[in-house]
Design a protein around this motif. Structure first.
Motif, PDB file in Angstrom:
ATOM      1  N   MET A   1      27.595  41.091  41.415  1.00 33.59           N
ATOM      2  CA  MET A   1      29.007  40.722  41.238  1.00 33.59           C
ATOM      3  C   MET A   1      29.847  41.290  42.375  1.00 33.59           C
ATOM      4  O   MET A   1      30.728  40.628  42.908  1.00 33.59           O
ATOM      5  CB  MET A   1      29.516  41.239  39.904  1.00 33.59           C
ATOM      6  CG  MET A   1      28.894  40.568  38.709  1.00 33.59           C
ATOM      7  SD  MET A   1      29.263  41.519  37.217  1.00 33.59           S
ATOM      8  CE  MET A   1      31.043  41.559  37.308  1.00 33.59           C
TER       9      MET A   1
ATOM     10  N   PHE B   1      31.999  39.303  45.163  1.00 35.55           N
ATOM     11  CA  PHE B   1      33.402  39.688  45.360  1.00 35.55           C
ATOM     12  C   PHE B   1      33.722  39.913  46.848  1.00 35.55           C
ATOM     13  O   PHE B   1      34.643  39.304  47.395  1.00 35.55           O
ATOM     14  CB  PHE B   1      33.643  40.959  44.544  1.00 35.55           C
ATOM     15  CG  PHE B   1      34.962  41.617  44.740  1.00 35.55           C
ATOM     16  CD1 PHE B   1      36.136  40.965  44.411  1.00 35.55           C
ATOM     17  CD2 PHE B   1      35.029  42.913  45.233  1.00 35.55           C
ATOM     18  CE1 PHE B   1      37.355  41.592  44.581  1.00 35.55           C
ATOM     19  CE2 PHE B   1      36.243  43.539  45.402  1.00 35.55           C
ATOM     20  CZ  PHE B   1      37.414  42.879  45.074  1.00 35.55           C
TER      21      PHE B   1
ATOM     22  N   GLU C   1      35.990  37.386  49.521  1.00 28.84           N
ATOM     23  CA  GLU C   1      37.166  37.914  50.233  1.00 28.84           C
ATOM     24  C   GLU C   1      36.949  37.833  51.745  1.00 28.84           C
ATOM     25  O   GLU C   1      37.853  37.478  52.496  1.00 28.84           O
ATOM     26  CB  GLU C   1      37.453  39.352  49.797  1.00 28.84           C
ATOM     27  CG  GLU C   1      38.568  40.053  50.581  1.00 28.84           C
ATOM     28  CD  GLU C   1      39.934  39.399  50.460  1.00 28.84           C
ATOM     29  OE1 GLU C   1      40.828  39.751  51.242  1.00 28.84           O
ATOM     30  OE2 GLU C   1      40.101  38.520  49.600  1.00 28.84           O
TER      31      GLU C   1
ATOM     32  N   GLU D   1      45.473  38.153  47.158  1.00 28.81           N
ATOM     33  CA  GLU D   1      44.602  37.506  46.162  1.00 28.81           C
ATOM     34  C   GLU D   1      43.432  38.419  45.779  1.00 28.81           C
ATOM     35  O   GLU D   1      42.788  38.222  44.747  1.00 28.81           O
ATOM     36  CB  GLU D   1      44.033  36.191  46.708  1.00 28.81           C
ATOM     37  CG  GLU D   1      45.024  35.041  46.696  1.00 28.81           C
ATOM     38  CD  GLU D   1      44.426  33.806  47.348  1.00 28.81           C
ATOM     39  OE1 GLU D   1      43.206  33.618  47.231  1.00 28.81           O
ATOM     40  OE2 GLU D   1      45.178  33.055  47.986  1.00 28.81           O
ATOM     41  N   ILE D   2      43.169  39.417  46.635  1.00 26.86           N
ATOM     42  CA  ILE D   2      42.038  40.299  46.314  1.00 26.86           C
ATOM     43  C   ILE D   2      42.311  41.016  44.993  1.00 26.86           C
ATOM     44  O   ILE D   2      41.375  41.367  44.266  1.00 26.86           O
ATOM     45  CB  ILE D   2      41.787  41.324  47.436  1.00 26.86           C
ATOM     46  CG1 ILE D   2      40.380  41.907  47.288  1.00 26.86           C
ATOM     47  CG2 ILE D   2      42.825  42.424  47.433  1.00 26.86           C
ATOM     48  CD1 ILE D   2      39.956  42.795  48.436  1.00 26.86           C
TER      49      ILE D   2
ATOM     50  N   MET E   1      40.989  38.790  42.418  1.00 28.30           N
ATOM     51  CA  MET E   1      39.519  38.772  42.464  1.00 28.30           C
ATOM     52  C   MET E   1      38.966  40.081  41.916  1.00 28.30           C
ATOM     53  O   MET E   1      37.994  40.088  41.168  1.00 28.30           O
ATOM     54  CB  MET E   1      39.052  38.582  43.899  1.00 28.30           C
ATOM     55  CG  MET E   1      39.376  37.224  44.473  1.00 28.30           C
ATOM     56  SD  MET E   1      39.137  37.245  46.266  1.00 28.30           S
ATOM     57  CE  MET E   1      37.441  37.813  46.354  1.00 28.30           C
ATOM     58  N   TYR E   2      39.624  41.173  42.278  1.00 24.33           N
ATOM     59  CA  TYR E   2      39.196  42.480  41.795  1.00 24.33           C
ATOM     60  C   TYR E   2      39.294  42.528  40.267  1.00 24.33           C
ATOM     61  O   TYR E   2      38.389  43.000  39.587  1.00 24.33           O
ATOM     62  CB  TYR E   2      40.069  43.564  42.425  1.00 24.33           C
ATOM     63  CG  TYR E   2      39.809  44.963  41.926  1.00 24.33           C
ATOM     64  CD1 TYR E   2      38.603  45.599  42.180  1.00 24.33           C
ATOM     65  CD2 TYR E   2      40.774  45.643  41.191  1.00 24.33           C
ATOM     66  CE1 TYR E   2      38.360  46.883  41.717  1.00 24.33           C
ATOM     67  CE2 TYR E   2      40.544  46.928  40.728  1.00 24.33           C
ATOM     68  CZ  TYR E   2      39.341  47.533  40.990  1.00 24.33           C
ATOM     69  OH  TYR E   2      39.105  48.806  40.526  1.00 24.33           O
TER      70      TYR E   2
ATOM     71  N   MET F   1      39.174  39.931  38.184  1.00 29.54           N
ATOM     72  CA  MET F   1      38.110  39.076  37.649  1.00 29.54           C
ATOM     73  C   MET F   1      36.796  39.869  37.616  1.00 29.54           C
ATOM     74  O   MET F   1      36.039  39.824  36.656  1.00 29.54           O
ATOM     75  CB  MET F   1      37.969  37.842  38.535  1.00 29.54           C
ATOM     76  CG  MET F   1      37.016  36.782  38.044  1.00 29.54           C
ATOM     77  SD  MET F   1      36.778  35.499  39.333  1.00 29.54           S
ATOM     78  CE  MET F   1      35.811  36.414  40.539  1.00 29.54           C
ATOM     79  N   PHE F   2      36.598  40.637  38.676  1.00 32.16           N
ATOM     80  CA  PHE F   2      35.374  41.422  38.844  1.00 32.16           C
ATOM     81  C   PHE F   2      35.255  42.506  37.762  1.00 32.16           C
ATOM     82  O   PHE F   2      34.255  42.579  37.049  1.00 32.16           O
ATOM     83  CB  PHE F   2      35.420  42.039  40.241  1.00 32.16           C
ATOM     84  CG  PHE F   2      34.340  43.010  40.557  1.00 32.16           C
ATOM     85  CD1 PHE F   2      33.013  42.621  40.559  1.00 32.16           C
ATOM     86  CD2 PHE F   2      34.671  44.313  40.872  1.00 32.16           C
ATOM     87  CE1 PHE F   2      32.016  43.533  40.881  1.00 32.16           C
ATOM     88  CE2 PHE F   2      33.679  45.228  41.192  1.00 32.16           C
ATOM     89  CZ  PHE F   2      32.352  44.826  41.186  1.00 32.16           C
TER      90      PHE F   2
ATOM     91  N   SER G   1      34.846  40.967  34.118  1.00 31.60           N
ATOM     92  CA  SER G   1      33.533  40.426  33.739  1.00 31.60           C
ATOM     93  C   SER G   1      32.518  41.549  33.533  1.00 31.60           C
ATOM     94  O   SER G   1      31.695  41.468  32.629  1.00 31.60           O
ATOM     95  CB  SER G   1      33.032  39.409  34.773  1.00 31.60           C
ATOM     96  OG  SER G   1      33.552  39.655  36.041  1.00 31.60           O
ATOM     97  N   GLU G   2      32.616  42.606  34.336  1.00 34.54           N
ATOM     98  CA  GLU G   2      31.684  43.731  34.139  1.00 34.54           C
ATOM     99  C   GLU G   2      31.995  44.452  32.826  1.00 34.54           C
ATOM    100  O   GLU G   2      31.091  44.829  32.090  1.00 34.54           O
ATOM    101  CB  GLU G   2      31.765  44.701  35.322  1.00 34.54           C
ATOM    102  CG  GLU G   2      30.949  45.989  35.158  1.00 34.54           C
ATOM    103  CD  GLU G   2      29.453  45.773  35.019  1.00 34.54           C
ATOM    104  OE1 GLU G   2      28.744  46.728  34.642  1.00 34.54           O
ATOM    105  OE2 GLU G   2      28.975  44.648  35.263  1.00 34.54           O
TER     106      GLU G   2
ATOM    107  N   VAL H   1      39.411  45.337  28.643  1.00 33.95           N
ATOM    108  CA  VAL H   1      38.952  44.902  29.954  1.00 33.95           C
ATOM    109  C   VAL H   1      39.771  45.475  31.101  1.00 33.95           C
ATOM    110  O   VAL H   1      39.267  45.676  32.198  1.00 33.95           O
ATOM    111  CB  VAL H   1      38.923  43.362  30.059  1.00 33.95           C
ATOM    112  CG1 VAL H   1      37.824  42.810  29.164  1.00 33.95           C
ATOM    113  CG2 VAL H   1      40.267  42.771  29.684  1.00 33.95           C
ATOM    114  N   PHE H   2      41.049  45.744  30.874  1.00 36.59           N
ATOM    115  CA  PHE H   2      41.889  46.197  31.998  1.00 36.59           C
ATOM    116  C   PHE H   2      42.576  47.528  31.700  1.00 36.59           C
ATOM    117  O   PHE H   2      42.924  48.264  32.596  1.00 36.59           O
ATOM    118  CB  PHE H   2      42.909  45.106  32.334  1.00 36.59           C
ATOM    119  CG  PHE H   2      43.136  44.933  33.804  1.00 36.59           C
ATOM    120  CD1 PHE H   2      42.067  44.959  34.696  1.00 36.59           C
ATOM    121  CD2 PHE H   2      44.401  44.746  34.304  1.00 36.59           C
ATOM    122  CE1 PHE H   2      42.266  44.801  36.058  1.00 36.59           C
ATOM    123  CE2 PHE H   2      44.617  44.578  35.669  1.00 36.59           C
ATOM    124  CZ  PHE H   2      43.546  44.613  36.544  1.00 36.59           C
TER     125      PHE H   2
END
Lengths: 133, 133
Positions: free
Chosen positions: A103, A107, A111, B99-100, B103-104, B106-107, B110-111, B131-132
């Motif tokens: 993952m 990622f 990027e 946008e990272i 993406m971060y 999302m990363f 999911s983990e 999750v967050f």
């Protein structure tokens, strides 16, 4: 967990944890205070990770330039295999799912592609697209 | 960049950078040495990021337990909005695509879901899926 569910049940799905919550009782106040401390740590960890990612992309960009200079191809499958095995091992040692290595790769790769395209679109020399280096 | 292309052109797509490459000439030797130094830095950065991710998941898990204890919902949209704005700002400050931040997120999400499911499948108390945090 989407905000469209903000009826009474929806409110229950979403608790805004702040000082007003703490007013409920002493035990809740202690929990809210503890959550706020932990959240500060999460924010600090996130800042460190973002800073390290920035350094990582700066470093892979340098590798990309050097590869182009030497006429090396962007891809080095031996290096890639080495990195994936290593990341899976490190993830397991750290108590994480070894899939996190895959993952994490997905990622950084996406990027790196974004950065590369952005530089190219800006008319700059994006160099070699070196996603994993 | 897939290994099925390993004809002569394919080989050109994939350069195994090692000491044998360095034997070509002094300039190539210097470049290979420099790439090896940079790759060591990339490996060190990756190790640090994986370690920080492990700490992050340990911390969000504690927040999840505390939320459950206080009867708080897993979701806190105010916190989530705060984190996303902050991560986008930090990413930009660090010279990364904002946008990272997405993406971060999302990363880590999911983990976190994977970890939660793994604990539940192992018959343990996975607690609240946070999750967050």
């Amino acid at each position: 967990m989407n905000e469209s569910e903000t009826n009474e049940a929806g409110d229950w799905q979403n608790t805004f944890i702040d000082s007003s919550q703490a007013k409920q009782d002493d035990e809740t106040a202690r929990i809210v205070a503890r959550i706020q401390v932990l959240r500060q740590s999460i924010d600090n960890i996130d800042m460190a990770i973002i800073a390290l990612l920035a350094e990582r992309f700066k470093t892979t960009a340098q590798v990309g330039v050097l590869k182009a200079k030497a006429g090396f191809a962007p891809a080095d499958y031996h290096r890639e295999d080495y990195q994936m095995d290593r990341l899976r091992r490190i993830a397991q040692d750290a108590g994480l799912d070894s899939e996190i290595a895959d993952m994490y790769r997905m990622f950084v790769v996406s990027e790196a592609k974004k950065r590369h395209q952005r530089i190219a679109e800006a008319g700059g020399d994006a160099g070699v697209l070196d996603v994993f280096a």
